[in-house]
Write an enzyme that holds these catalytic residues in place. Structure first.
Site, PDB file in Angstrom:
ATOM      1  N   LYS A   1     -25.215  14.261   4.180  1.00  0.00           N
ATOM      2  CA  LYS A   1     -25.467  15.623   3.989  1.00  0.00           C
ATOM      3  C   LYS A   1     -26.923  15.731   3.097  1.00  0.00           C
ATOM      4  O   LYS A   1     -26.927  15.734   1.990  1.00  0.00           O
ATOM      5  CB  LYS A   1     -24.315  16.298   3.430  1.00  0.00           C
TER       6      LYS A   1
HETATM    7  N1  PPE Z   1     -21.523  21.077   9.317  1.00  0.00           N
HETATM    8  C1  PPE Z   1     -22.674  21.549   8.577  1.00  0.00           C
HETATM    9  C2  PPE Z   1     -24.268  21.345   9.248  1.00  0.00           C
HETATM   10  C3  PPE Z   1     -22.611  21.999   7.248  1.00  0.00           C
HETATM   11  O1  PPE Z   1     -23.738  22.174   6.566  1.00  0.00           O
HETATM   12  C4  PPE Z   1     -21.366  22.002   6.608  1.00  0.00           C
HETATM   13  C5  PPE Z   1     -21.265  22.576   5.289  1.00  0.00           C
HETATM   14  C6  PPE Z   1     -20.169  21.863   7.488  1.00  0.00           C
HETATM   15  C7  PPE Z   1     -20.272  20.982   8.829  1.00  0.00           C
HETATM   16  C8  PPE Z   1     -18.727  21.987   6.883  1.00  0.00           C
HETATM   17  O2  PPE Z   1     -18.624  20.842   6.015  1.00  0.00           O
HETATM   18  P1  PPE Z   1     -17.496  21.141   4.943  1.00  0.00           P
HETATM   19  O3  PPE Z   1     -18.297  22.099   3.957  1.00  0.00           O
HETATM   20  O4  PPE Z   1     -17.314  19.749   4.074  1.00  0.00           O
HETATM   21  O5  PPE Z   1     -16.164  21.790   5.364  1.00  0.00           O
HETATM   22  N2  PPE Z   1     -22.107  23.678   5.002  1.00  0.00           N
HETATM   23  C9  PPE Z   1     -22.206  23.856   3.526  1.00  0.00           C
HETATM   24  C10 PPE Z   1     -23.679  24.552   3.232  1.00  0.00           C
HETATM   25  C11 PPE Z   1     -23.813  25.826   3.843  1.00  0.00           C
HETATM   26  C12 PPE Z   1     -25.105  26.461   3.289  1.00  0.00           C
HETATM   27  O6  PPE Z   1     -25.585  27.839   3.748  1.00  0.00           O
HETATM   28  O7  PPE Z   1     -25.775  25.985   2.446  1.00  0.00           O
HETATM   29  C13 PPE Z   1     -21.144  24.616   3.164  1.00  0.00           C
HETATM   30  O8  PPE Z   1     -20.290  25.021   4.034  1.00  0.00           O
HETATM   31  O9  PPE Z   1     -20.851  24.629   1.857  1.00  0.00           O
END
Ligand code: PPE
Length: 324
Positions: free
Chosen positions: A159
């Protein structure tokens, strides 16, 4: 997404008033996106404020740092404690938590090796990610003309801030075209993920989601939802998903820390199922919100309580912050 100027930010071990939490414009991250971060939610549960899946988020943060050859100057346990402390000293019952580990200031040039690794933890209140009513009514999305990164370009399991340049292209295009979000395909043409969310779909009572080999971020919410859906008795298959399955699915929904569990009511203007939140999505939402609201037992130990000791940490008044 309102920031509070009263909040304090943890920077390299010190709690700094929000207006003072600044970095130099010659910091490596500003120019080269050389940072890894997390997004975590703290919920206002029936038993007080609690952070959802802190250990899993911290593990992914250290995985991301390792992929980018960054040595975080703190042990994971120390950063866990710092996250809890940061939530405690801030005035929010529920908040979004953003730890970021980044290459700081001393030199520019692509190789970050001589730059320090700095750490900050921010908190703010972040309500429903895709707007009011999204959790009940669902959102309209498109398949993006942008692909997610090829696996040998930007590693999707990390990330990193740099990956969000791709996310921003997906999101800006979707919004410009009148959609709430975009779903990107991977470079083989299979469904990957949204700009900041993982995707699930349902057909004939079976739940499908792309595997980690489809250029997705391995979401903590995705992992939680797979567990909860299986507990509810639904078979869950992690498998490659062709784009057209989005159009013939009974239900499609997004999951993520920010988006939580959000129904998708149309894809490319094709109605998903009946065009309203479906029964499987509703059941998964119920299981998820039951745990994070503290109404259901925390049977997997996913919640870290923060309220013990909160009273001992005074929060500065805005005037005191500004006077510095
Ligand atoms: N894919 C991506 C590309 C992504 O950024 C997130 C989280 C997820 C999947 C889901 O991952 P998780 O949060 O571990 O379930 N995206 C974060 C950032 C959003 C933003 O606008 O900044 C979030 O959901 O916190």
């Amino acid at each position: 997404m309102p920031f509070s100027e009263r909040a304090r930010i943890w920077m390299n071990g010190t709690l700094v008033p929000w207006p003072d939490a600044k970095i130099h414009v010659a910091s490596h991250i500003v120019h080269y996106g050389s940072g890894v971060f997390e997004g975590i939610r703290c919920y206002d549960t029936k038993r007080g404020s609690a952070i959802f899946r802190l250990d899993a988020h911290m593990r992914r943060l250290y995985d991301s740092a390792r992929i980018y050859r960054m040595e975080c100057p703190y042990a994971p346990e120390a950063l866990n404690a710092a996250v809890v402390e940061t939530v405690r000293v801030n005035p929010f019952k529920a908040c979004y938590i953003r730890p970021i580990v980044y290459r700081g200031y001393t030199a520019l040039g692509i190789n970050p090796a001589t730059c320090p690794v700095d750490v900050a933890i921010l908190t703010w209140e972040w309500g429903t990610y895709l707007g009011e009513g999204a959790l009940e009514n669902g959102v309209d999305v498109c398949v993006s003309s942008w692909s997610r990164m090829a696996p040998n370009t930007f590693p999707a399991l990390a990330k990193t801030a740099a990956n969000y340049a791709n996310s921003a292209l997906i999101k800006m295009e979707a919004v410009a075209d009148g959609y709430a979000e975009g779903i990107a395909l991977d470079t083989s043409g299979y469904v990957s993920e949204g700009s900041g969310q993982n995707v699930f779909l349902v057909r004939d009572g079976v739940i499908y989601t792309p595997p980690i080999t489809a250029s997705i971020l391995p979401g903590i919410t995705r992992d939680s939802v797979i567990t909860l859906a299986r507990d509810l008795g639904y078979p869950v298959r992690e498998q490659l998903i062709p784009r057209e399955m989005l159009y013939i699915a009974d239900e499609v929904f997004f999951v993520g820390t920010a988006v939580e569990v959000t129904p998708i009511r149309s894809v490319d203007k094709v109605k998903v199922g009946a065009g309203t939140r479906g029964p499987v999505t509703t059941a998964v939402q119920g299981a998820f919100f039951g745990i994070v609201n503290g109404e259901a037992p925390d049977r997997y130990g996913w919640l870290t309580p923060v309220d013990a000791g909160r009273a001992a940490a005074p929060v500065p008044a805005p005037a005191a912050v500004r006077a510095r």
